[in-house]
Design an enzyme around this catalytic site. Sequence first.
Site, PDB file in Angstrom:
ATOM      1  N   GLU A 166     -13.653  42.407  25.294  1.00  0.00           N
ATOM      2  CA  GLU A 166     -12.403  41.747  24.939  1.00  0.00           C
ATOM      3  C   GLU A 166     -12.503  40.224  24.832  1.00  0.00           C
ATOM      4  OE1 GLU A 166      -9.290  45.066  26.722  1.00  0.00           O
ATOM      5  OE2 GLU A 166      -9.490  43.148  27.768  1.00  0.00           O
ATOM      6  N   GLU A 355     -11.211  51.808  26.256  1.00  0.00           N
ATOM      7  CA  GLU A 355     -10.277  51.663  27.382  1.00  0.00           C
ATOM      8  C   GLU A 355      -8.897  52.118  26.940  1.00  0.00           C
ATOM      9  OE1 GLU A 355      -9.907  47.909  29.362  1.00  0.00           O
ATOM     10  OE2 GLU A 355     -12.074  47.592  29.501  1.00  0.00           O
TER      11      GLU A 355
END
Length: 444
Positions: A166, A355
Amino acid sequence: MVKEDFGPHFEWGVSSAAFQTEGAWDADGKGPSIWDVFTNRKGKIKGAQHACTACNFYYGYQQDIAWVRKLNIPNFRFSIAWPRVFPKGVGKPNLKGLDFYNRVVDGCLEQGITPWVTLYHWDLPQALQEKGGWTNRDILSWMEEYAGYVVSRLGDRVKRWMVLNEPAVFTGAGYFFGVHAPGLTGVRNFFPAAHHAALAMGRIGRLIRSEVQNGEVGTTFSCSSIHPASSRRRDVDAAIRADALINRLFIEPVLGLGYPTADLKALAAIEKYMQAEDEKALPFDFDFIGIQNYTREVVASSPFVPYLQARLVPAIKRKVPAITAMGWEVFPPAIYEMIKKFSSYPNIPKLIVTENGAAFADTVLDGQVKDAERKQYLIDHLAQVLRAKQDGLNVHGYFVWTLTDNFEWAEGYHARFGLVHVDFDTQQRIVKDSGKWYRTFLSR
């Protein structure tokens, strides 16, 4: 909905991260990370909590790997703590640190679990931050040294690699808003950090591919479905700008499309940090792209917000039916929308949801955790993933965040995402009903 609906080659897993689980913050030669330093700063972490012990994964990794096996989960994603392997970021490696990850990898393989390794999940060595961290272009050579060492020693057994976790979050929250480590603010920090993170993906991706035989190289991106607050032109335009920043800033340079400056003109300032050949160095043909989605965002025009001229409308103000402990709206169609969005890019071989999960206020009663909200969240989101797959979209795997409750960054231990409950005083584990459901789903 049953597992077989997704096909025989769909990848099922669970994800975790070193800083959030390992503890042992200074054990066996580990150096401090930016998060070790940040958590000691007053007012930065809810409840003034820290991750010195966290889930004690460093000492209890065998127990937690056994839980992965007991839950019938075939793939376990975890990260390497850079300062555990290189206490000063570069230079002399810490053999005890590397040996720990050798044991974790071997422990997974002994249990029949495939290890998926993330090289950078936010815990930069503090020694490198003191030299500018991600704002210093030397981060590319620093990470190359670290990654080269790790990959050359684990790559004989680890075949699934991810470069960054991320980048939009660790550069945005850490180098622009200052709410995450290292706590820096402003575009003078954000733009160079973002550009260097974008360059790092391709550079380290090429390194991994050259080192690992029969491996797969990926990287992961946070993403949120962006909806305008109204049909008014100004809100629709604000949503387009927010989408460019939140969802497109990193994926498009990797795909050779450049930064999305046409839809967010403020990003043109990133060109100040570009050097000759950077345009050629940014793209890389990853074997897979990991997308990480939890919710949607509703965006309204806001001329007083610098650069973006847009603001997020909090879920609580929108009075949505369900909100997680993070204050996020429960909106399952968001994951379908993001799979569809990323599938629309023509040059991504495959997408994997690396995720997805939810934090709720769990209660232990008679030795059980009946987390009906989390269980339903997972069911509803998996139904959307199946919808995407049945629509022919490019999704090939799903990983739950996360195995155990852990240290959730600035939220401390308040936000519990785990399939397995952790008593942080005793380190006792209890499989939640959501974990039991996932186990049954994967065993069919």
